[in-house]
Design a protein around this motif. Structure first.
Motif, PDB file in Angstrom:
ATOM      1  N   HIS A  14       5.659  -7.467  11.889  1.00 11.64           N
ATOM      2  CA  HIS A  14       4.981  -8.496  11.098  1.00 11.64           C
ATOM      3  C   HIS A  14       3.803  -7.888  10.331  1.00 11.64           C
ATOM      4  O   HIS A  14       2.838  -8.595  10.016  1.00 11.64           O
ATOM      5  CB  HIS A  14       4.481  -9.624  12.016  1.00 11.64           C
ATOM      6  CG  HIS A  14       5.567 -10.305  12.781  1.00 11.64           C
ATOM      7  ND1 HIS A  14       6.404 -11.239  12.216  1.00 11.64           N
ATOM      8  CD2 HIS A  14       5.969 -10.161  14.065  1.00 11.64           C
ATOM      9  CE1 HIS A  14       7.270 -11.663  13.129  1.00 11.64           C
ATOM     10  NE2 HIS A  14       7.031 -11.017  14.256  1.00 11.64           N
ATOM     11  N   ARG A  17       2.808  -9.674   6.803  1.00 14.16           N
ATOM     12  CA  ARG A  17       2.094 -10.942   6.948  1.00 14.16           C
ATOM     13  C   ARG A  17       0.764 -10.743   7.685  1.00 14.16           C
ATOM     14  O   ARG A  17      -0.238 -11.388   7.368  1.00 14.16           O
ATOM     15  CB  ARG A  17       2.996 -11.929   7.702  1.00 14.16           C
ATOM     16  CG  ARG A  17       2.448 -13.344   7.729  1.00 14.16           C
ATOM     17  CD  ARG A  17       3.467 -14.315   8.282  1.00 14.16           C
ATOM     18  NE  ARG A  17       4.502 -14.628   7.299  1.00 14.16           N
ATOM     19  CZ  ARG A  17       5.778 -14.312   7.440  1.00 14.16           C
ATOM     20  NH1 ARG A  17       6.183 -13.653   8.510  1.00 14.16           N
ATOM     21  NH2 ARG A  17       6.664 -14.626   6.512  1.00 14.16           N
ATOM     22  N   ARG A  82       1.792 -18.121  11.165  1.00 14.25           N
ATOM     23  CA  ARG A  82       3.214 -17.931  10.854  1.00 14.25           C
ATOM     24  C   ARG A  82       3.758 -16.688  11.554  1.00 14.25           C
ATOM     25  O   ARG A  82       4.864 -16.692  12.099  1.00 14.25           O
ATOM     26  CB  ARG A  82       3.421 -17.833   9.350  1.00 14.25           C
ATOM     27  CG  ARG A  82       3.199 -19.143   8.602  1.00 14.25           C
ATOM     28  CD  ARG A  82       3.494 -19.001   7.125  1.00 14.25           C
ATOM     29  NE  ARG A  82       4.914 -18.770   6.875  1.00 14.25           N
ATOM     30  CZ  ARG A  82       5.427 -18.543   5.672  1.00 14.25           C
ATOM     31  NH1 ARG A  82       4.614 -18.508   4.613  1.00 14.25           N
ATOM     32  NH2 ARG A  82       6.716 -18.349   5.526  1.00 14.25           N
ATOM     33  N   ALA A  83       2.987 -15.603  11.531  1.00  9.36           N
ATOM     34  CA  ALA A  83       3.416 -14.377  12.205  1.00  9.36           C
ATOM     35  C   ALA A  83       3.576 -14.611  13.701  1.00  9.36           C
ATOM     36  O   ALA A  83       4.545 -14.146  14.316  1.00  9.36           O
ATOM     37  CB  ALA A  83       2.405 -13.256  11.947  1.00  9.36           C
ATOM     38  N   GLU A  85       4.207 -17.479  15.283  1.00  6.98           N
ATOM     39  CA  GLU A  85       5.359 -18.341  15.552  1.00  6.98           C
ATOM     40  C   GLU A  85       6.675 -17.587  15.365  1.00  6.98           C
ATOM     41  O   GLU A  85       7.612 -17.759  16.158  1.00  6.98           O
ATOM     42  CB  GLU A  85       5.318 -19.571  14.635  1.00  6.98           C
ATOM     43  CG  GLU A  85       4.145 -20.511  14.901  1.00  6.98           C
ATOM     44  CD  GLU A  85       4.137 -21.013  16.320  1.00  6.98           C
ATOM     45  OE1 GLU A  85       5.221 -21.303  16.876  1.00  6.98           O
ATOM     46  OE2 GLU A  85       3.036 -21.107  16.910  1.00  6.98           O
ATOM     47  N   TYR A  86       6.758 -16.761  14.332  1.00  4.54           N
ATOM     48  CA  TYR A  86       7.975 -15.968  14.130  1.00  4.54           C
ATOM     49  C   TYR A  86       8.185 -14.986  15.279  1.00  4.54           C
ATOM     50  O   TYR A  86       9.312 -14.799  15.758  1.00  4.54           O
ATOM     51  CB  TYR A  86       7.910 -15.211  12.799  1.00  4.54           C
ATOM     52  CG  TYR A  86       8.346 -16.027  11.611  1.00  4.54           C
ATOM     53  CD1 TYR A  86       9.660 -16.487  11.497  1.00  4.54           C
ATOM     54  CD2 TYR A  86       7.460 -16.344  10.585  1.00  4.54           C
ATOM     55  CE1 TYR A  86      10.064 -17.235  10.401  1.00  4.54           C
ATOM     56  CE2 TYR A  86       7.850 -17.096   9.480  1.00  4.54           C
ATOM     57  CZ  TYR A  86       9.156 -17.533   9.403  1.00  4.54           C
ATOM     58  OH  TYR A  86       9.561 -18.293   8.329  1.00  4.54           O
ATOM     59  N   GLU A  87       7.114 -14.333  15.721  1.00  3.00           N
ATOM     60  CA  GLU A  87       7.243 -13.378  16.818  1.00  3.00           C
ATOM     61  C   GLU A  87       7.639 -14.080  18.120  1.00  3.00           C
ATOM     62  O   GLU A  87       8.475 -13.574  18.879  1.00  3.00           O
ATOM     63  CB  GLU A  87       5.923 -12.615  17.008  1.00  3.00           C
ATOM     64  CG  GLU A  87       5.918 -11.641  18.167  1.00  3.00           C
ATOM     65  CD  GLU A  87       6.936 -10.521  18.013  1.00  3.00           C
ATOM     66  OE1 GLU A  87       7.255  -9.874  19.030  1.00  3.00           O
ATOM     67  OE2 GLU A  87       7.416 -10.295  16.884  1.00  3.00           O
ATOM     68  N   THR A  88       7.057 -15.250  18.373  1.00  4.41           N
ATOM     69  CA  THR A  88       7.443 -16.016  19.562  1.00  4.41           C
ATOM     70  C   THR A  88       8.924 -16.351  19.525  1.00  4.41           C
ATOM     71  O   THR A  88       9.634 -16.218  20.531  1.00  4.41           O
ATOM     72  CB  THR A  88       6.616 -17.314  19.644  1.00  4.41           C
ATOM     73  OG1 THR A  88       5.224 -16.995  19.694  1.00  4.41           O
ATOM     74  CG2 THR A  88       6.984 -18.119  20.879  1.00  4.41           C
ATOM     75  N   HIS A  89       9.390 -16.773  18.361  1.00  3.85           N
ATOM     76  CA  HIS A  89      10.808 -17.108  18.210  1.00  3.85           C
ATOM     77  C   HIS A  89      11.695 -15.884  18.452  1.00  3.85           C
ATOM     78  O   HIS A  89      12.709 -15.972  19.180  1.00  3.85           O
ATOM     79  CB  HIS A  89      11.050 -17.662  16.807  1.00  3.85           C
ATOM     80  CG  HIS A  89      12.478 -17.950  16.493  1.00  3.85           C
ATOM     81  ND1 HIS A  89      13.199 -18.936  17.119  1.00  3.85           N
ATOM     82  CD2 HIS A  89      13.331 -17.353  15.620  1.00  3.85           C
ATOM     83  CE1 HIS A  89      14.440 -18.944  16.657  1.00  3.85           C
ATOM     84  NE2 HIS A  89      14.547 -17.999  15.743  1.00  3.85           N
ATOM     85  N   LEU A  90      11.325 -14.748  17.878  1.00  5.19           N
ATOM     86  CA  LEU A  90      12.124 -13.536  18.046  1.00  5.19           C
ATOM     87  C   LEU A  90      12.156 -13.087  19.503  1.00  5.19           C
ATOM     88  O   LEU A  90      13.203 -12.666  20.014  1.00  5.19           O
ATOM     89  CB  LEU A  90      11.563 -12.420  17.163  1.00  5.19           C
ATOM     90  CG  LEU A  90      11.740 -12.604  15.653  1.00  5.19           C
ATOM     91  CD1 LEU A  90      11.007 -11.498  14.893  1.00  5.19           C
ATOM     92  CD2 LEU A  90      13.217 -12.601  15.280  1.00  5.19           C
ATOM     93  N   SER A 126       2.745 -13.031  21.947  1.00  5.45           N
ATOM     94  CA  SER A 126       2.596 -13.073  20.487  1.00  5.45           C
ATOM     95  C   SER A 126       1.142 -13.213  20.060  1.00  5.45           C
ATOM     96  O   SER A 126       0.805 -12.939  18.899  1.00  5.45           O
ATOM     97  CB  SER A 126       3.412 -14.239  19.917  1.00  5.45           C
ATOM     98  OG  SER A 126       4.772 -14.121  20.265  1.00  5.45           O
TER      99      SER A 126
END
Length: 556
Positions: A14, A17, A82-83, A85-90, A126
C-alpha cells in the motif's frame, strides 16, 4: 513468516496510498506548527505597529493556513483509512484461503481461534499503516517546531531538539512490555472465542447429558482469565499515556518558563514569546502522537505474530504435481498403514467395487477416515490412489478422485438446491435421481428452492445426513467413502437408502464404514477390523453365519 514480514509487506503493498497519506498528514502537522509562528508574526508586525496593511496580510495568512490545515487532514486521513481497510480485507482473504486449504495446516488452532485471528487480529495488524503515517506526520511537526524555535532562539531550539528525542525514546521503552501483554490478551480472547464456539455448537448435547453447568463454569474461568489479560494490557496502555502526558507537560513548562525569562530580559520580543509558548504547547501533540504510534505498533506487532503463525504454518499433507492415474491399478490402496489405533492396516479398492469396513473399535474408523480425508498422514505405510502415492499427486486430482462424506454433514445457509449443487451445475433430473437414491425425497417435497438455515438447523439429523449423501452422490467421484450414512434414519428408510445407494454407485468404487446389515449386505466384500488391523474378510452372508463377533456387532 514472522510478524515483521507481515507488517513490512502491508507497508509495501500500500506504499502508493500510504505515501499520499503521509504527505497530506505531514502537511497538516507542518501547517499546524506554523500557526503559532504566524500569530507571533501577527503580534509583532500588525498589533504592535497598529498598521492596517500588515494586519490584513496576517489575517489572510491565517485563513490560508487553516484552509490548508483542515483539507490536508481530511485528504490524508481518507488515504490512510482506505489503505487500512484494503489491508484488513486482504489479510482476511489470506487467512481464509490458508484455513480452507485442502492440504490442512499445522497450527493446532480451533475454529474459534482462527475466527478471532481472521477478524480481530487482521484489523489490528493493519493499524501498522496508521502508525507509520502518524509517525511521519508527528516527526514532521517536531522538525518544523524545532526549526522555528532555533530561528527564535538557538538555546531554546536546542533544548527542544535534544529533549524531544530523549522523551520519545523513554516512552518507547514501554513498547516491548505492551507488545507482550497485548499478545497475551489477544491469545486469551481467541481461546475464549474458540471455547464459546464449541459450547454453542454442542449446547444441545450438553443439555442432554446435564453438563451445561460444568460447561458454563469452564467458560466463566476462561472469561475471567481473558478479563485479567485485558486489564493488564489496559494498565500498560494507561501507564504509557500517563508518562507521555506528564513528560510532554514538563517539557512545555520548561520551555515556556525559559521563554518568559528571556522575554522579561528583552532577549526575545512579545511576538516571539507567544510563538515559543504556542510551539511548546503544540509540541505536546506530536509527542502524544508518537506515543500513540508506539501503542499501535505494539498492538499490530502482536496481531501480526498470530497472523504469521497461521499464514506461515506448513501444510499438514504434502502434495505433488502428478495429474495422471494408472487405470490398471486399484483406485485406492492402503499399504501397511499405521496411525493412532491402526497398525499395519491394508486394503485395496478396485473400480466398480463396493467394499464394506466394519470396525469393532470406533477409534479405528476415526483414524481411517482422518487418513482418507487428508486430515493426517500415516506414521508408517502409504496411501496410493490410482497406483501413485497420494503425496505425489496434485491435490485437485486427489479431491476429484476421492471424496469422503463425513458422518456429520455440513450444510450452509441458502436453499436445498445450492446445498446439493455445492457450486456445480446439474440438471433437475440428476438432482432428483441423487435425492431419490439417498432416500431424501421427503426432505425436498416442498421444492428444491426451499430455504436452509445455517448449518441446517431447521432440519433433523436424519434429513441433514441424507442431503449430505445426495450431494456426494451427485458429485459422482470415482471413489466415495461413506461413514455410517444411515445412523439417523429408521429401518424402512435405511433399506430404501441402501438399495438406492448401490444403484447410484453402479460402476463406481465405494468404501463404506458401517455396522448396518442393510448396507453391508449389499457390499461386494467386507473387511472386519479389530485392534487396528484387518482380521477377517468375506461377504456379509458368510460372516453373519460363521463369525460370532461379526454377528454380535451387526445383526440386530
Amino acid at each position: 513468516m514472522s510478524s515483521g514480514q507481515v507488517l513490512r509487506r502491508a507497508v509495501r503493498r500500500h506504499r502508493g496510498r500510504l505515501a499520499l497519506g503521509v504527505f497530506w498528514l505531514s502537511l497538516h502537522q507542518a501547517t499546524e506548527a506554523a500557526v503559532p509562528v504566524a500569530i507571533g508574526v501577527f503580534v509583532d508586525q500588525a498589533v504592535s505597529t497598529g498598521e492596517l496593511k500588515p494586519l490584513l496580510w496576517c489575517v489572510l495568512m491565517l485563513f490560508a493556513l487553516f484552509a490548508v490545515l483542515s483539507n490536508a487532514w481530511k485528504t490524508g486521513a481518507r488515504q490512510v483509512v482506505r489503505a487500512i481497510e484494503y489491508e484488513t480485507h486482504l489479510l482476511r482473504l489470506e487467512i481464509t484461503k490458508r484455513v480452507l486449504d485442502p492440504r490442512g495446516h499445522q497450527t493446532g488452532m480451533k475454529a474459534g481461534e482462527l475466527l478471532s485471528i481472521a477478524t480481530s487480529d487482521a484489523e489490528k495488524a493493519s493499524l501498522v499503516l496508521r502508525a507509520v503515517s502518524l509517525g511521519f506526520a508527528g516527526t514532521t511537526a517536531l522538525a518544523v517546531s524545532s526549526v522555528a524555535l532555533l530561528l527564535v532562539d538557538v538555546p531554546l531550539g536546542l533544548g527542544v531538539v535534544i529533549g524531544v528525542p530523549l522523551l520519545v525514546l523513554g516512552i518507547q521503552s514501554l513498547s516491548p512490555l505492551l507488545t507482550r501483554r497485548t499478545s497475551s490478551q489477544q491469545a486469551a480472547v481467541a481461546s475464549s472465542t474458540a471455547l464459546a464456539t464449541d459450547l454453542v455448537s454442542g449446547l444441545r448435547t450438553l443439555r442432554g447429558i446435564g453438563a451445561q453447568h460444568n460447561a458454563a463454569e469452564r467458560y466463566r474461568r476462561s472469561s475471567q482469565a481473558t478479563l485479567k489479560a485485558t486489564l493488564r494490557a489496559a494498565n500498560t496502555n494507561g501507564l504509557q499515556d500517563g508518562v507521555t502526558t506528564a513528560a510532554g507537560g514538563l517539557l512545555l513548562a520548561a520551555v515556556a518558563g525559559v521563554a518568559g525569562w528571556f522575554a522579561l530580559n528583552g532577549r526575545i520580543t512579545i511576538g516571539e514569546f507567544i510563538t515559543v509558548v504556542g510551539l511548546a504547547q503544540f509540541v505536546a501533540e506530536p509527542v502524544g502522537i508518537l506515543g500513540y504510534c508506539g501503542q499501535l505498533a505494539a498492538v499490530a506487532r502482536a496481531s501480526a505474530g498470530r497472523l504469521a503463525d497461521v499464514l506461515g504454518s506448513p501444510a499438514l499433507i504434502p502434495t505433488g504435481t502428478g495429474v495422471v492415474l494408472d487405470p490398471s491399478q486399484p483406485l485406492l490402496a492402503l499399504e501397511k498403514v499405521s496411525y493412532r489405533s491402526l497398525a499395519d492396516f491394508s486394503l485395496s479398492l478396485e473400480a466398480g467395487e463396493s467394499l464394506g469396513v466394519l470396525c469393532y473399535d470406533p477409534r479405528d474408523a476415526d483414524s481411517l477416515l482422518a487418513i482418507l480425508a487428508g486430515r493426517a498422514l500415516p506414521t508408517s505405510g502409504r496411501v496410493v490412489v490410482g497406483g501413485t502415492p497420494v503425496e505425489e499427486l496434485d491435490i485437485d486430482l486427489v479431491r476429484r478422485s476421492l471424496l469422503v462424506e463425513q458422518h456429520d454433514t455440513d450444510l450452509f445457509e441458502g436453499t436445498l438446491r445450492t446445498n446439493l449443487l455445492a457450486g456445480r451445475s446439474a440438471t433437475d433430473s440428476s438432482l432428483e435421481a441423487a435425492v431419490s437414491a439417498a432416500a431424501a425425497s421427503d426432505v425436498v417435497a416442498e421444492g428444491l428452492d426451499s430455504p436452509v438455515a445455517d448449518r441446517g438447523r431447521t432440519l433433523s439429523g436424519g434429513q441433514r445426513q441424507r442431503l449430505g449423501l445426495a450431494r456426494a452422490l451427485l458429485a459422482e467421484p470415482p471413489v466415495l467413502v461413506l461413514h455410517d450414512p444411515s445412523t439417523a434414519v429408521d429401518a424402512v428408510t435405511e433399506e430404501s437408502l441402501a438399495s438406492g445407494l448401490v444403484e447410484a454407485r453402479a460402476g463406481l468404487a465405494t468404501l463404506m464404514l458401517t455396522s448396518s446389515p442393510a448396507l453391508l449386505g449389499r457390499m461386494h466384500r467386507i473387511l472386519v477390523v479389530s485392534e487396528g488391523t484387518v482380521t477377517t474378510n468375506g461377504r456379509h452372508a458368510e460372516l453373519a453365519n460363521n463369525d460370532p463377533a461379526y454377528q454380535e456387532a451387526v445383526l440386530r
